[in-house]
Write an enzyme that holds these catalytic residues in place. Structure first.
Site, PDB file in Angstrom:
ATOM      1  N   ARG A 147      43.945 -50.938 -23.600  1.00  0.00           N
ATOM      2  CA  ARG A 147      44.818 -52.452 -23.385  1.00  0.00           C
ATOM      3  C   ARG A 147      43.980 -53.799 -24.549  1.00  0.00           C
ATOM      4  NH1 ARG A 147      47.532 -48.993 -22.889  1.00  0.00           N
ATOM      5  NH2 ARG A 147      48.549 -48.484 -21.237  1.00  0.00           N
ATOM      6  N   SER A 196      52.061 -52.741 -15.366  1.00  0.00           N
ATOM      7  CA  SER A 196      51.034 -52.752 -14.713  1.00  0.00           C
ATOM      8  C   SER A 196      50.210 -54.026 -14.275  1.00  0.00           C
ATOM      9  CB  SER A 196      50.180 -51.567 -14.978  1.00  0.00           C
ATOM     10  OG  SER A 196      51.297 -50.798 -14.567  1.00  0.00           O
ATOM     11  N   GLU A 266      45.259 -55.834 -15.715  1.00  0.00           N
ATOM     12  CA  GLU A 266      45.709 -56.272 -17.608  1.00  0.00           C
ATOM     13  C   GLU A 266      46.703 -57.822 -17.950  1.00  0.00           C
ATOM     14  OE1 GLU A 266      48.111 -52.169 -17.956  1.00  0.00           O
ATOM     15  OE2 GLU A 266      49.394 -53.148 -19.255  1.00  0.00           O
TER      16      GLU A 266
END
Ligand code: FAD
Length: 272
Positions: A147, A196, A266
């Site tokens: 990510r 998320s 994230e």
């Protein structure tokens, strides 16, 4: 997440030339700027963003194909890129169907799903440096992580080139359908969220630890840990960014105290 305050100014450059003028001016006048994709991975604080917010989704969303290679500008939605590839009989982008951001945001975040990451099908990225110079970097010269993509803070992703393969349209559509159904089953798509909230730590999925800590359905004000997917925080309607952030901090503290695991975010928190 549909939280947060306003930007001082929101700019929509129509092409790379205009973008270059904008960032050169900002640099000269020392105006800070933030590049906004579709904001699907952001929590914007309640007082909003000082300086300029630059968004590429109005002008910079061209797409073209050359054999099995597709070039897409940063402002195009990832969804449109996937759909275009399928129409052209190409395969490789199906796992990303349903990720609600832009090509630029997807590359900046190295978006991923179902075991695939955007970098896996990437040939190169075209970037604008802080002085407006445009450079192309092949995948091997870029540092992607789980990510993330490491680039200097004021560099801007202009476009990506993706190397795909020929595939049977029916099979590709079948895969997209099954990914899409899994998303609908597992994710609370009826409420605003940022996907998320935490990266999955090496100990296992973040959602599993949050669920085991009994936090599904836990709320602060109008921000709630989803009872469908524990790694999602949803906005029940009128949440403040401050409630979302306090809930994130609460989850982090609880998982650290109970499981000894440090969750890494994230989502990106921006603004003041
Ligand atoms: C319901 C839902 C499901 C999701 N599912 C997934 C999933 O399965 N997998 C996944 O990886 N993510 C998922 N996400 C998170 C999010 O959609 C992705 O991270 C997406 O790639 C973000 O794109 P964006 O355009 O919205 O970026 P934004 O949220 O606008 O920005 C994200 C970051 O990228 C930077 N950025 C954006 N564009 C550029 C550019 N052109 N140049 C330089 N930097 C840029 C921004 O400054 C910011 O730091 C989900 C989100 C939601 C709401």
């Amino acid at each position: 997440m549909k939280v947060g305050g306003p930007a001082d100014s929101l700019l929509f450059p129509k092409d790379a030339d205009e973008l270059k003028k904008v960032i050169r001016f900002a640099r000269r006048k020392k105006i800070p700027f933030l590049i906004l994709g579709k904001g699907t991975n952001l929590v914007v604080r309640d007082k909003g963003v000082r300086g300029w917010v630059i968004n590429l989704t109005q002008g910079m969303k061209k797409i073209k194909i050359d054999g099995e290679m597709i070039e897409a500008e940063a402002g195009l939605s990832l969804q449109q890129l996937v759909q275009f590839s399928i129409q052209k009989g190409l395969t490789g982008l199906e796992p990303f169907y349903g990720i609600p951001g832009t090509v630029g945001g997807g590359l900046a975040m190295n978006a991923g799903a179902w075991g695939a990451e955007l970098k896996d099908v990437l040939l190169s990225v075209t970037l604008m440096k802080e002085d407006g110079e445009i450079v192309e970097r092949s995948r091997s010269r870029l540092r992607f992580s789980y990510r993330g993509l490491v680039i200097p803070p004021s560099w801007i992703i202009l476009k990506g080139r993706f190397q795909l393969k020929k595939g049977k349209k029916e099979k590709t559509l079948e895969r997209v359908k099954s990914y899409s159904e899994m998303r609908k089953r597992k994710q609370p798509l009826d409420y605003p969220s940022a996907g998320s909230i935490f990266k999955n730590p090496k100990e296992g999925p973040a959602g599993k630890w949050i669920e085991e800590a009994g936090l599904k359905g836990f709320r602060i004000g109008q921000a709630m840990v989803s009872d469908r997917h524990a790694n999602f925080i949803i906005n029940l309607g009128k949440a403040k960014a401050e409630e979302v952030i306090r809930l994130m901090e609460f989850v982090e503290k609880k998982i650290y105290e109970e499981k000894g695991i440090s969750l890494e975010r994230e989502v990106k928190v921006v603004g003041e």
